[in-house]
Design an enzyme around this catalytic site. Structure first.
Site, short mmCIF file in Angstrom:
data_model
loop_
_atom_site.label_atom_id
_atom_site.label_comp_id
_atom_site.label_asym_id
_atom_site.label_seq_id
_atom_site.Cartn_x
_atom_site.Cartn_y
_atom_site.Cartn_z
N CYS A 195 9.50 -3.23 3.33
CA CYS A 195 10.05 -3.94 2.18
C CYS A 195 10.27 -2.92 1.07
O CYS A 195 9.30 -2.33 0.59
CB CYS A 195 9.09 -5.03 1.71
SG CYS A 195 9.55 -5.74 0.10
N GLN A 246 6.87 -1.01 0.64
CA GLN A 246 7.26 0.30 0.13
C GLN A 246 7.96 0.14 -1.22
O GLN A 246 9.13 0.47 -1.39
CB GLN A 246 8.16 1.02 1.14
CG GLN A 246 7.45 1.45 2.40
CD GLN A 246 6.39 2.51 2.13
OE1 GLN A 246 6.62 3.45 1.36
NE2 GLN A 246 5.23 2.35 2.73
N CYS A 305 10.15 -10.73 1.76
CA CYS A 305 9.65 -9.77 2.75
C CYS A 305 8.43 -8.99 2.28
O CYS A 305 7.77 -8.34 3.10
CB CYS A 305 10.76 -8.80 3.18
SG CYS A 305 11.56 -7.89 1.85
N ASP A 364 -0.01 2.57 5.63
CA ASP A 364 -0.92 3.41 4.85
C ASP A 364 -2.31 2.79 4.80
O ASP A 364 -2.49 1.64 4.37
CB ASP A 364 -0.38 3.60 3.44
CG ASP A 364 1.00 4.24 3.43
OD1 ASP A 364 1.31 4.97 4.39
OD2 ASP A 364 1.77 4.00 2.48
N ASP A 420 -0.02 -2.64 9.51
CA ASP A 420 0.27 -2.03 8.22
C ASP A 420 0.30 -0.51 8.44
O ASP A 420 -0.17 -0.01 9.46
CB ASP A 420 -0.83 -2.40 7.23
CG ASP A 420 -0.66 -1.74 5.88
OD1 ASP A 420 0.45 -1.81 5.33
OD2 ASP A 420 -1.63 -1.12 5.40
#
Length: 527
Positions: free
Chosen positions: A437, A405, A447, A364, A362
């Site tokens: 995504c 996103q 997604c 963030d 991942d």
């Protein structure tokens, strides 16, 4: 805040937003209607879709967030009196529009009897006079891939939508149940589907399936699962009897033909490493859950019903008489199938086996500080330990980023910025790729984590064995994603979550995550 009216809104009345969709009766065709359903829902927000389908098709849509209601067209509505009774029930819904994916006269008659004001369907089978918006069934429409065929219909009605690969939604509990059913089988697990309801001209010989099954076990060291409905149980038994008894032990062979529900069969196919199948409902299911497919075509056309999944392999022979679309071979030789050897199919299976290990990250809260819709380089701050990722690459792991996103869809983040930032990780830290995504959660895409679409894409593009890979993230969705695909989930406490019931390991940060991954033995990360 009031929603801004768009051009598509102006094409429809408020009544049009309540839609009855008459679904199709074949499982494979039903799967191919999914992109059209999604297009209707996405292009006209607020649309309520009620799907009228036969009982054996309904389970496909049980978890689909784009279907608001399933109305079962059951046996109690047989005959003319039954149609009037069902029409009365539909009339109570006060539908404003009927979208008829089914081509039959019955579908148009039923929507007419239900007094649905706007009735849209292909003008065929003598039903055009029953439709308010008949769509021409011409040579162009007849030559379309079936996914495009149904999309063409909704576009003619004024909806917008692009061709997409169908996606069947599964709950994590369904995936875990299927994983438990396959427990003890050796990987790679290859599902074989020897049936095809349409007719014998679509069926590859069972003896060839048996040959492939033997090679999977002897050459690949894997195992075989036989799939199919009750009608395919006899074919599955023929395959079993044609195999060497030494190759049909409990750790190498499982016959599920005729013994699973449709939902269980979907989940089992999703858990297999490859699906070898005739042109059939299970073929389309395999495509719609992201399982690598080897599809065998005889009398039908790959251009119209072939799988569209990235990397799916279609094997067929171009003969003067094919595609003939006949249920039975009129020449009584079925040459289009006989020319396909078991060696050719097994070679395709080998190409579909994914062997590389990856670590999915991942972004963030895991690789960089969570700045809440990061949109400027000034707010970009790497987290400690990122330099340790080079140790993973040295051991042969691919590094792949996967990030939701939704800020792009919300208009808060420019996609160009996201791609620039992800290029930084590729250039500076050796990531093989970095997927994102861009969709809003309400779009129900395949997604957006925890749906596995980004990982399935990576599997196809980088030959990743997801069952021997890892997901590192700071959110519950990351850990659910790992459990969804059978990877190991490592939660880092540098972002949102400090604990997760779905995490295999919880660590302080990236450096510790790398140490854990490198310490795990191969047998600990296998399925």
């Amino acid at each position: 805040m009031a929603r801004v009216q768009t051009n598509i809104d102006k094409r429809f009345t408020d009544e049009d937003r309540s839609v009855l969709v008459r679904g199709v009766n074949w499982i494979g065709d039903a799967v191919m209607t999914i992109p059209a359903l999604r297009a209707m829902k996405r292009s006209l927000p607020g649309t309520r879709l009620s799907l009228l389908v036969k009982p054996w098709v309904a389970p496909l849509f049980e978890r689909d967030p784009d279907v608001d209601e399933i109305i079962t067209y059951s046996g109690e509505f047989k005959g003319l009196s039954g149609k009037f009774r069902l029409a009365g029930l539909l009339r109570e819904h006060k539908f404003g529009m009927a979208m008829l994916f089914q081509n039959a006269f019955d579908a148009a008659l039923l929507s007419f009897l239900a007094a649905i004001p706007r009735r849209i369907g292909y003008s065929r089978d003598g039903r055009g006079w029953l439709l308010t918006d008949p769509v021409a069934f011409d040579d162009q429409a007849g030559s379309l891939h079936h996914i495009q065929y149904y999309l063409n219909l909704v576009r003619k009605a004024g909806f917008e939508g692009e061709a997409d690969v169908p996606w069947i939604f599964l709950d994590l509990s369904e995936r875990l149940k299927a994983r438990d059913m396959l427990k003890g089988l050796k990987r790679p697990i290859v599902a074989l589907n020897p049936g095809a309801t349409y007719g014998s001209s679509k069926r590859w010989p069972t003896s060839r399936f048996a040959d492939v099954a033997g090679k999977v076990e002897q050459v690949l060291g894997g195992s075989v699962v036989l799939m199919g409905g009750p009608g395919e149980a006899v074919m599955a038994d023929e395959i079993f009897k044609a195999m060497d008894p030494l190759l049909t032990g409990p750790h190498a062979f499982l016959n599920l033909a005729g013994s699973t529900s449709l939902r269980d069969a979907i989940a089992v196919i999703s858990e297999c490493d490859v699906l070898v199948t005739n042109d059939s409902g299970p073929m389309h299911i395999g495509c719609a859950v992201g399982t690598p497919v080897v599809a065998i075509f005889g009398s039908t056309s790959r251009a119209q019903t072939g799988p569209l999944g990235a990397g799916d392999i279609v094997i067929g022979k171009q003969l003067a008489c094919s595609p003939c679309f006949q249920r039975e071979c009129k020449k009584n030789n079925l040459k289009c199938m006989d020319l396909i050897s078991s060696e050719e199919v097994f070679e395709a299976v080998g190409r579909q086996i994914k062997k590389h290990c990856a670590v999915f990250f991942d972004r963030d809260g895991t690789l960089c500080k969570d700045a809440h819709y990061l949109s400027r380089m000034e707010d970009f701050e790497l987290l400690p330990g990122i330099e340790s990722l080079s140790d993973l690459r040295e051991k042969g792991f691919a590094l792949i980023g996967v990030s939701n996103q939704s800020g792009i869809a919300r208009g808060l983040v420019q996609e160009e910025f996201v791609m620039k930032l992800h290029r930084f990780f590729i250039d500076e830290y050796g990531f093989s790729d970095f997927y994102h995504c861009p969709h809003h959660p309400g779009e129900h895409c395949s997604c957006r984590k925890p749906e596995p679409g980004m990982l399935i894409r990576a599997r196809n593009e980088y030959a990743v064995n997801l069952k021997k890979s890892f997901v590192v993230g700071d959110k519950e969705d990351d850990m659910v994603l790992a459990r969804t695909v059978g990877a190991k989930g490592i939660l880092v406490k540098t972002g949102k979550a400090q604990a997760s019931a779905y995490a295999d390991v919880v660590v302080g940060g990236l450096a510790e995550a790398v140490s854990v991954i490198l310490s795990m033995k191969g047998d600990e990360i296998s399925a």
